[in-house]
Design an enzyme around this catalytic site. Structure first.
Site, short mmCIF file in Angstrom:
data_model
loop_
_atom_site.label_atom_id
_atom_site.label_comp_id
_atom_site.label_asym_id
_atom_site.label_seq_id
_atom_site.Cartn_x
_atom_site.Cartn_y
_atom_site.Cartn_z
N ASP A 1 3.27 -45.25 1.74
CA ASP A 1 4.81 -45.04 2.23
C ASP A 1 5.61 -46.42 2.69
OD1 ASP A 1 4.50 -42.55 1.80
OD2 ASP A 1 3.62 -42.08 3.88
N ARG B 1 -0.56 -31.50 10.46
CA ARG B 1 -1.88 -31.20 10.59
C ARG B 1 -2.12 -30.37 12.11
NH1 ARG B 1 -1.56 -35.11 6.89
NH2 ARG B 1 -2.93 -35.19 5.15
N GLY C 1 7.30 -32.78 1.63
CA GLY C 1 6.27 -32.63 0.64
C GLY C 1 4.88 -32.31 1.18
N LYS D 1 3.71 -38.37 11.68
CA LYS D 1 4.12 -37.35 10.98
C LYS D 1 2.81 -36.51 10.37
CE LYS D 1 7.24 -37.88 7.55
NZ LYS D 1 6.75 -37.23 6.20
N SER D 2 2.02 -37.33 9.78
CA SER D 2 1.01 -36.62 9.07
C SER D 2 0.25 -35.78 9.90
CB SER D 2 0.09 -37.85 8.32
OG SER D 2 0.63 -38.47 7.37
N ARG E 1 11.36 -44.42 -5.36
CA ARG E 1 11.53 -45.48 -4.41
C ARG E 1 11.65 -46.76 -5.20
NH1 ARG E 1 7.91 -43.03 0.71
NH2 ARG E 1 9.51 -41.81 1.58
N LYS F 1 8.14 -39.94 -4.66
CA LYS F 1 8.16 -39.73 -3.30
C LYS F 1 9.41 -38.90 -3.01
CE LYS F 1 4.34 -41.45 -2.29
NZ LYS F 1 3.25 -40.43 -1.72
N ARG G 1 10.11 -32.84 -6.87
CA ARG G 1 8.67 -33.47 -6.69
C ARG G 1 7.76 -32.53 -7.37
NH1 ARG G 1 7.91 -35.87 -0.89
NH2 ARG G 1 6.46 -36.93 -1.78
C1 S3P Z 1 0.90 -37.94 3.28
C2 S3P Z 1 0.16 -38.33 2.02
C3 S3P Z 1 1.02 -39.30 1.14
C4 S3P Z 1 2.19 -40.01 1.86
C5 S3P Z 1 2.91 -38.68 2.66
C6 S3P Z 1 2.15 -38.37 3.85
C7 S3P Z 1 -0.04 -36.86 4.16
O1 S3P Z 1 1.23 -38.52 0.19
O2 S3P Z 1 2.94 -40.60 1.13
O3 S3P Z 1 3.97 -39.45 3.36
O4 S3P Z 1 0.27 -36.60 5.20
O5 S3P Z 1 -1.05 -36.42 3.59
P1 S3P Z 1 0.52 -38.34 -1.29
O6 S3P Z 1 -0.57 -37.64 -0.87
O7 S3P Z 1 1.50 -38.03 -2.32
O8 S3P Z 1 0.07 -39.75 -1.63
#
Ligand code: S3P
Length: 455
Positions: A334, A39, A107, A34-35, A365, A361, A135
């Site tokens: 996570d 990007r 987020g 997902k990250s 959580r 989150k 959030r």
């Molecule tokens: C993420 C960073 C994390 C993670 C989120 C994905 C990212 O959040 O919990 O699911 O893709 O950069 P935080 O930056 O709030 O720790």
């Protein structure tokens, strides 16, 4: 585009129940990271020329990123070959969205896009679902204001908010007050279009997908150690991103669900190919191995600057409780909900500390995990930023209905636990699972997990 198959949509109901399944087997393809998917689309939209993406996570959070980039002028299409193509227009050339950007549950989309918009001469309004609007965004607003963007938000920096970006963003040096890859990335992305060199200092290493992928797009990103042994990550504005090919690996966070399902169901044996094993993402696996799990990373290689491997898991009896080192938290931020399910089945006590970020989150959580596990008959204690779980060496009773508060990871964690408990576990709402793991039920069913759709 959203509902890629109707069968996927139909089974993610509220409520949804899992039940005792026995051993799990198979070789399964977990969806894309997902990250990295967020990007890839964002950077592709900022690049010149075409970016071709394979393995993209086709989940709701990522669709929201794609929709936002399109609303700001990028052309993003999925070809019949299954590849995603992104035609960007170069840094500084995003256009003003004509409507509010609804980021749903995501987020990461929101915070990273706030960074991008901050250094463009456009105004954008962001909103989201009931989880996202609660959030905190102040952590991104503070540094982006220092760079020259202006904001109007609800109390406490909550969404909905409006951001007015600037074409003359100032480079800053910013020490992260919380370990957050999203905040780090937002600042670095604004820095791409700022005057001078922007530096983010992080004391606790967080996921570095932005740094790795920006390099892949041709951007120079430097990392130096400070006197205090922190990482100082720098980007100089005015560089160009060049379109490229990206093969997104399977998400190690999503892989955690079938992995723990296999570990808590004796006799299981599963293999998950092409999973990302970036050292800043694999804290869950290190922890499970310390708990006695048989987990092997095989066929290791590097793709698009990121290490990947086949993860093989065998269940060899019960895990043992351990103390999770707090310095490991960022690399498994996570994964605490699913780790808690493993701890609930382990023999002995698991101590988890340094968990304050879990409170902000997709849901609180810490509370949702503690509340849900208690309802399943688990003995535990919870504090402001810690959780202690006393396992008995076998799965708890189950037989509860779990509140998931629009949190995909809470939903999947308790469905995983329900595959091993004596009595079924029901979650109140399965629909958020589609944000990150749109074929979770199908993949778990393929392994042999049992669900009850009669609710
Ligand atoms: C993420 C960073 C994390 C993670 C989120 C994905 C990212 O959040 O919990 O699911 O893709 O950069 P935080 O930056 O709030 O720790």
């Amino acid at each position: 585009m959203k509902n890629s198959t109707s069968s996927q949509t139909d089974i993610y109901t509220n409520p949804l129940t899992s039940k005792k399944s026995g051993s799990l087997h198979g070789t399964l393809r977990v969806p894309g990271d997902k990250s990295m998917s967020h990007r890839a689309l964002m950077f592709g939209a900022l690049a010149e020329d075409e970016t071709m993406i394979s393995g993209l996570l086709e989940g709701e959070d990522v669709y929201n990123t794609a929709a936002a980039m399109r609303a700001m002028g990028a052309r993003i299409i999925k070809g019949e070959d299954g590849l995603w193509r992104c035609f960007g227009q170069g840094i500084g050339n995003l256009t003003e969205p004509s409507d509010v950007l609804n980021m749903g549950n995501s987020g990461t989309s929101t915070r990273l896009l706030m960074g991008i918009v901050a250094a463009h001469p456009i105004t954008a309004c962001f909103t989201g679902d009931k989880s996202l609007v609660n959030r905190p965004m102040g952590r991104v607003i503070t540094p982006l204001e220092q760079m020259g963007a202006t904001f109007l938000s609800r109390a406490g920096g909550r969404l909905p908010l409006a951001i007015k970006g600037t074409e003359d963003a100032k480079a800053i040096t910013y020490k992260l007050p919380v370990a957050s890859a999203q905040v780090k990335s937002a600042i670095l992305l604004a820095g791409l279009n700022a005057r001078g060199t922007t530096t983010v200092i992080e004391n606790h290493p967080t996921r570095d997908h932005s740094e790795n992928m920006l390099r892949h797009f041709g951007i120079q990103v430097t990392v130096e150690k400070t006197d205090a042994n922190a990482d100082a990550i720098s980007i100089t504005g005015g560089q160009r991103l060049l379109g490229c090919a990206i093969d997104v690996p399977a998400d190690p966070s999503s892989a955690g669900f079938p992995v723990v399902a296999a570990l808590i169901n004796e006799g299981s044996d599963i293999h998950l190919p092409r999973v990302g094993i970036n050292p800043r993402r694999i804290g869950l696996y290190e922890t499970l191995i310390e708990m006695g799990a048989d987990i092997v990373f095989d066929k290791k290689k590097i793709e698009a600057g990121e290490p990947i491997a086949t993860i093989s898991v065998k269940s060899t009896g019960s895990l043992k409780g351990i103390t999770v080192p707090p310095e490991r938290v960022p690399s498994m931020i996570d994964e605490f909900p699913i780790l808690a399910m493993a701890a609930a089945c382990a023999n002995g006590t698991t101590y988890m500390t340094g968990l304050a970020e879990l409170r902000v989150k997709e849901s609180d959580r810490l509370l949702m995990v503690a509340q849900g596990l208690k309802a399943c008959g688990v003995n535990l204690e919870m504090g402001d930023d810690w959780l202690t779980i006393h396992g008995t060496g076998k799965p708890p009773q189950g037989g509860a209905t779990i509140e998931t508060a629009l949190d995909h990871r809470i939903a999947m964690s308790f469905l995983v636990l329900g595959t091993a408990t004596e009595e079924p576990i029901t979650i109140d709402d399965g629909s958020p699972i589609k944000t990150s793991f749109p074929n979770f039920i199908e993949l778990m069913t393929e392994m042999g997990a049992c669900f009850d759709f009669s609710n």
